[in-house]
Motif scaffolding. Sequence first.
Motif, mmCIF file in Angstrom:
data_model
loop_
_atom_site.group_PDB
_atom_site.id
_atom_site.type_symbol
_atom_site.label_atom_id
_atom_site.label_comp_id
_atom_site.label_asym_id
_atom_site.label_seq_id
_atom_site.Cartn_x
_atom_site.Cartn_y
_atom_site.Cartn_z
ATOM 1 N N VAL A 92 -184.678 43.521 26.654
ATOM 2 C CA VAL A 92 -184.844 44.542 25.622
ATOM 3 C C VAL A 92 -183.473 44.919 25.045
ATOM 4 C CG1 VAL A 92 -185.674 46.882 25.166
ATOM 5 C CG2 VAL A 92 -186.960 45.371 26.688
ATOM 6 N N GLU A 93 -182.476 45.009 25.913
ATOM 7 C CA GLU A 93 -181.115 45.283 25.427
ATOM 8 C C GLU A 93 -180.659 44.186 24.471
ATOM 9 O OE1 GLU A 93 -176.576 44.948 27.069
ATOM 10 O OE2 GLU A 93 -178.114 45.533 28.503
ATOM 11 N N TRP A 94 -180.939 42.947 24.824
ATOM 12 C CA TRP A 94 -180.557 41.807 23.995
ATOM 13 C C TRP A 94 -181.244 41.887 22.634
ATOM 14 C CZ3 TRP A 94 -181.780 36.077 25.650
ATOM 15 C CH2 TRP A 94 -181.037 35.201 24.880
ATOM 16 N N LEU A 95 -182.510 42.243 22.616
ATOM 17 C CA LEU A 95 -183.226 42.409 21.349
ATOM 18 C C LEU A 95 -182.636 43.550 20.524
ATOM 19 C CD1 LEU A 95 -186.936 41.876 22.433
ATOM 20 C CD2 LEU A 95 -185.565 40.411 20.945
ATOM 21 N N MET A 96 -182.261 44.642 21.191
ATOM 22 C CA MET A 96 -181.661 45.770 20.482
ATOM 23 C C MET A 96 -180.325 45.371 19.864
ATOM 24 S SD MET A 96 -180.812 49.618 21.889
ATOM 25 C CE MET A 96 -179.652 49.099 23.145
ATOM 26 N N VAL A 97 -179.509 44.657 20.622
ATOM 27 C CA VAL A 97 -178.216 44.203 20.106
ATOM 28 C C VAL A 97 -178.425 43.197 18.975
ATOM 29 C CG1 VAL A 97 -176.138 42.889 20.703
ATOM 30 C CG2 VAL A 97 -176.934 44.720 22.197
ATOM 31 N N ALA A 98 -179.405 42.320 19.107
ATOM 32 C CA ALA A 98 -179.694 41.353 18.043
ATOM 33 C C ALA A 98 -180.103 42.064 16.760
ATOM 34 C CB ALA A 98 -180.792 40.393 18.499
ATOM 35 N N ALA A 99 -180.907 43.099 16.879
ATOM 36 C CA ALA A 99 -181.318 43.860 15.690
ATOM 37 C C ALA A 99 -180.119 44.563 15.060
ATOM 38 C CB ALA A 99 -182.396 44.872 16.069
ATOM 39 N N VAL A 100 -179.230 45.098 15.879
ATOM 40 C CA VAL A 100 -178.034 45.770 15.348
ATOM 41 C C VAL A 100 -177.113 44.755 14.674
ATOM 42 C CG1 VAL A 100 -175.945 47.034 16.028
ATOM 43 C CG2 VAL A 100 -178.166 47.720 16.921
ATOM 44 N N LEU A 139 -169.674 51.669 13.130
ATOM 45 C CA LEU A 139 -170.923 52.432 13.048
ATOM 46 C C LEU A 139 -171.998 51.836 13.963
ATOM 47 C CD1 LEU A 139 -171.122 53.161 9.216
ATOM 48 C CD2 LEU A 139 -170.654 54.789 11.058
ATOM 49 N N ALA A 140 -172.081 50.517 14.011
ATOM 50 C CA ALA A 140 -173.054 49.863 14.882
ATOM 51 C C ALA A 140 -172.716 50.115 16.352
ATOM 52 C CB ALA A 140 -173.084 48.366 14.593
ATOM 53 N N ALA A 141 -171.430 50.050 16.692
ATOM 54 C CA ALA A 141 -171.019 50.306 18.070
ATOM 55 C C ALA A 141 -171.302 51.749 18.469
ATOM 56 C CB ALA A 141 -169.538 49.974 18.247
ATOM 57 N N LEU A 159 -165.981 38.547 19.105
ATOM 58 C CA LEU A 159 -165.406 39.888 19.164
ATOM 59 C C LEU A 159 -166.493 40.954 19.012
ATOM 60 C CD1 LEU A 159 -162.986 41.682 19.473
ATOM 61 C CD2 LEU A 159 -162.508 41.391 17.043
ATOM 62 N N VAL A 160 -167.452 40.717 18.154
ATOM 63 C CA VAL A 160 -168.568 41.656 18.011
ATOM 64 C C VAL A 160 -169.404 41.668 19.291
ATOM 65 C CG1 VAL A 160 -170.714 42.096 16.746
ATOM 66 C CG2 VAL A 160 -168.630 41.526 15.506
ATOM 67 N N CYS A 161 -169.642 40.496 19.862
ATOM 68 C CA CYS A 161 -170.393 40.427 21.122
ATOM 69 C C CYS A 161 -169.658 41.178 22.226
ATOM 70 C CB CYS A 161 -170.600 38.969 21.540
ATOM 71 S SG CYS A 161 -171.684 38.025 20.476
ATOM 72 N N LEU A 162 -168.358 40.969 22.323
ATOM 73 C CA LEU A 162 -167.553 41.653 23.340
ATOM 74 C C LEU A 162 -167.580 43.163 23.130
ATOM 75 C CD1 LEU A 162 -165.423 41.212 25.690
ATOM 76 C CD2 LEU A 162 -163.717 41.468 23.903
ATOM 77 N N THR A 163 -167.431 43.587 21.897
ATOM 78 C CA THR A 163 -167.435 45.015 21.591
ATOM 79 C C THR A 163 -168.765 45.650 21.950
ATOM 80 O OG1 THR A 163 -165.840 44.687 19.810
ATOM 81 C CG2 THR A 163 -167.138 46.708 19.753
ATOM 82 N N PHE A 164 -169.863 45.034 21.542
ATOM 83 C CA PHE A 164 -171.175 45.598 21.835
ATOM 84 C C PHE A 164 -171.460 45.601 23.335
ATOM 85 C CE2 PHE A 164 -173.180 44.584 17.422
ATOM 86 C CZ PHE A 164 -172.370 45.555 16.851
ATOM 87 N N ALA A 165 -171.081 44.538 24.031
ATOM 88 C CA ALA A 165 -171.319 44.474 25.478
ATOM 89 C C ALA A 165 -170.543 45.561 26.211
ATOM 90 C CB ALA A 165 -170.938 43.090 26.013
ATOM 91 N N TRP A 166 -169.282 45.757 25.843
ATOM 92 C CA TRP A 166 -168.470 46.756 26.538
ATOM 93 C C TRP A 166 -168.884 48.168 26.160
ATOM 94 C CZ3 TRP A 166 -163.018 45.871 28.587
ATOM 95 C CH2 TRP A 166 -162.934 44.612 29.195
ATOM 96 N N VAL A 167 -169.280 48.385 24.912
ATOM 97 C CA VAL A 167 -169.700 49.723 24.497
ATOM 98 C C VAL A 167 -170.999 50.116 25.204
ATOM 99 C CG1 VAL A 167 -170.688 50.968 22.530
ATOM 100 C CG2 VAL A 167 -168.494 49.844 22.308
ATOM 101 N N LEU A 168 -171.905 49.173 25.409
ATOM 102 C CA LEU A 168 -173.150 49.488 26.094
ATOM 103 C C LEU A 168 -172.945 49.673 27.597
ATOM 104 C CD1 LEU A 168 -175.841 47.287 24.358
ATOM 105 C CD2 LEU A 168 -175.817 49.759 24.569
#
Length: 179
Positions: free
Chosen positions: A107-115, A88-90, A44-53
Amino acid sequence: MAESPVGSVWAYRGLYAGLAFALLFLRMLPLGSVAGTWPGPDLLVCLTFAWVLRRPDYAPVLLVAAVLLLEDLLLMRPPGLWAAIIVLAAEFLRQRGALAREISFAVEWLMVAAVMAASLLAFRLVLMLTLLPQASLGQAIIQLIASILCYPVVVGVSRLAFGVRKPATGEVDAYGRRL
């Protein structure tokens, strides 16, 4: 007759909510609940971050907050804590949507991993400060690594199965605002 763009946005919002409820339902099923097994990714977090980006209008903040609050309540976590951290992260990622359009996927993947890592750290820190029980650090790190590794899969499925893609340069929404 062509479908209105506003209706399309609402259809994708409904799809996001439906996928979130399906993932929550699957997470609550008593499958593989043997002690000592590895935790799965937080899809769910992966889905949320992917769709928000990719399409921030498909996952508005109130919908994300409601879905994650429901997840907190059903999974018996401290109500609203994980939801607030992920919202807040989203929102942090949503503000970097234009940047994410121009950078490579790695780079996007690294940014999401850091978040994701910062979200887990904030969650565990609040639980520690309030003296609430929490899962072992090893289990949390395994779930974090699994979530980071599943992020490209979620992005791929979102793109191929549901058509959720990054907006093109200069693309506008139904109201004429730049995406």
